[in-house]
Structures are given as structure tokens and as C-alpha cells.
Design an enzyme around this catalytic site. Structure first.
Site, PDB file in Angstrom:
ATOM      1  N   GLU A   7     -23.797 -26.585 -39.841  1.00 36.73           N
ATOM      2  CA  GLU A   7     -22.910 -27.566 -40.471  1.00 36.73           C
ATOM      3  C   GLU A   7     -21.899 -28.148 -39.481  1.00 36.73           C
ATOM      4  OE1 GLU A   7     -22.840 -28.645 -43.808  1.00 36.73           O
ATOM      5  OE2 GLU A   7     -24.773 -27.637 -43.946  1.00 36.73           O
TER       6      GLU A   7
ATOM      7  N   GLU B 299     -15.847 -33.732 -40.906  1.00 36.58           N
ATOM      8  CA  GLU B 299     -17.047 -34.557 -40.946  1.00 36.58           C
ATOM      9  C   GLU B 299     -16.916 -35.715 -39.967  1.00 36.58           C
ATOM     10  OE1 GLU B 299     -19.583 -37.108 -44.294  1.00 36.58           O
ATOM     11  OE2 GLU B 299     -17.964 -35.757 -44.895  1.00 36.58           O
TER      12      GLU B 299
ATOM     13  N   ASN C 174     -14.576 -29.672 -55.533  1.00 40.72           N
ATOM     14  CA  ASN C 174     -14.735 -28.450 -54.741  1.00 40.72           C
ATOM     15  C   ASN C 174     -13.408 -28.008 -54.130  1.00 40.72           C
ATOM     16  OD1 ASN C 174     -17.444 -27.701 -55.057  1.00 40.72           O
ATOM     17  ND2 ASN C 174     -18.120 -29.231 -53.584  1.00 40.72           N
TER      18      ASN C 174
END
Length: 259
Positions: free
Chosen positions: A112, A121, A159
């Protein structure tokens, strides 16, 4: 007099005196077994470090070997501090199961984050997409503030809220904590691993401790995109990392590696 070196659990050990059947790695700092480091010799990178008694099955030296190019943000101490929130992680089942789970978790976070290099990200164009406006609490930090952060790239306002509620941290209003506090970052990753099934049918933790296999841990993280032929190259990347890490930890990877 000390005995000849022996190998056990992926490490090298030497008895400092006659043993009474004690298992290497279980006698603590002052016990009979002296750690000589990983079986690959370790060199000068902490290779003579003894894994903490009763602690994480991956030593700091091994962690550094797993992630030679990691961002300094991703500290081993931050990871160890986060373990208190999820005491069943990498402590359930046999030593082999524990090491497999640690390897599976670290393999997925390695994938990831590009080897624990990226904290956030990289595709900033995606940032505004992670606000689910149907949620009654909305996106109080801003519509573009719930992008992927941390070892497992926590994303979406729901989340952040769920992780924060579980951990006792207001991440809905303060999502930047995940990219600024290493222990918080690791806790969010362990929260997802231990409590969320995502697009799968079980958590990553359950997949590993119940012997279902590494493939199901992939499904719980990104299975809707990668599994069932969706992106076999990404699945292979995760599997390769898992095999590498289990090899360094001295255990076989088990079956059902793919999803």
C-alpha cells in the site's frame, strides 16, 4: 562454556550454559539462550538484537531489513506502541501462525505504501472523492481531507470516523493525525486489519489465524479491485512481499496465497 550456535524461528542462538530444554527466544535477556541475530548474519544493522520477550514477533532489526528505504515517519517504536490496542494481533495461535500474520500484515502495508515510503496517497486528484455526503456527520474537516493516509492508506470519511471512534481519537475532525503521529497511523492500520472485512468476508486477522490463507487478507483490503482476476499483477506483488517476509521470519507461507 557456551555451546555451538543453533537456529530456531529464523534466528541464530547460542546457549550460555547447559540448557534444561528451554526453547530459544523464551528465556528473556538473562536466560540461557543468547540471540546471535537473524540466520542471514545480519551484519551491523542490529543483527545481534534479541527479540523482545513477550513482544512483537518481528524484531526491530528484522523490521529494518523488511523496509530498507522506509520513510522515517514509520517507526518501529510507533508500531510497537500501537500493538497495545489490538493484543490478539500476532499473538494468537502457534509461533508459525503468529509470524505468518505479522508477515501478512506487513506485506500488505508494504504494498500500500511502496515499502513504507509514502505516508499519504500520491494521486491528489482522488482527494475530493473520499467524502460520502450521505453520512449524517458529513465531512467536517473538508471534502478533500479523507484521502489515503498511513500504512494501510485509510480512506473515506466513514472509515476515519469508525477508526477514531474505536481508538478514542477524533479522526473525523482531525484526519491529519494519521499522517502526523506514527502511533496513530499504525493504530489505524491495525484497526482495519483486526476489525474490518472491507470487500471480503472476514478480517485479515481472521484469515491468518484461522488458516484461510493470505489471499483472503488481500480480499479484505482491496479485493473488489484486485481479486478474481481484477488486477493479478497487484495480487502478485502482495504475494511476493509476503513470501519474502515469511522467508525472513523462518516460516513457510502456508496455502491459499491468491484471491
Amino acid at each position: 562454556m557456551g555451546g555451538d550456535p543453533v537456529t530456531h524461528g529464523g534466528g541464530a542462538w547460542r546457549a550460555k550454559w547447559w540448557t534444561q530444554g528451554e526453547e530459544p527466544g523464551t528465556t528473556g535477556q538473562w536466560g540461557v539462550w543468547e540471540s546471535l541475530g537473524a540466520c542471514d548474519g545480519g551484519g551491523g544493522d542490529g543483527g545481534d538484537e534479541e527479540p523482545p520477550a513477550g513482544g512483537f514477533v518481528v524484531s526491530e532489526a528484522q523490521f529494518n531489513q523488511f523496509f530498507p528505504n522506509r520513510n522515517p515517519f514509520y517507526t518501529y517504536s510507533g508500531l510497537v506502541a500501537a500493538l497495545d490496542s489490538f493484543p490478539a494481533f500476532a499473538t494468537t495461535g502457534s509461533e508459525t501462525v503468529q509470524r505468518r500474520e505479522a508477515a501478512a500484515f506487513l506485506a500488505n502495508v508494504s504494498h500500500e505504501t511502496g515499502g513504507l515510503v509514502h505516508i499519504v496517497e500520491q494521486n491528489t486528484a482522488n482527494y475530493p472523492h473520499y467524502c460520502d455526503t450521505s453520512q449524517p456527520y458529513g465531512c467536517p474537516a473538508g471534502h478533500d481531507q479523507y484521502y489515503g493516509r498511513g500504512p494501510i492508506q485509510l480512506s473515506w470519511n466513514f472509515n476515519y470516523k469508525a477508526a477514531g471512534d474505536s481508538l478514542g481519537i477524533d479522526l473525523l475532525h482531525n484526519p491529519s493525525l494519521v499522517q502526523n503521529d506514527p502511533a496513530v497511523a499504525w493504530r489505524t492500520a491495525l484497526w482495519y486489519w483486526n476489525t474490518q472485512s472491507g470487500p471480503g468476508t472476514m478480517t485479515g486477522h481472521a484469515a491468518m489465524v484461522n488458516g484461510v490463507g493470505f489471499g483472503e487478507s488481500i480480499r479484505s483490503i482491496n479485493g473488489a479491485i484486485e481479486c478474481d482476476g481484477g488486477n493479478p499483477a497487484q495480487v502478485q506483488s502482495r504475494v511476493d512481499k509476503y513470501r519474502n517476509f515469511t522467508g525472513q521470519l523462518g516460516v513457510d507461507p502456508g496455502g491459499n496465497l491468491y484471491c
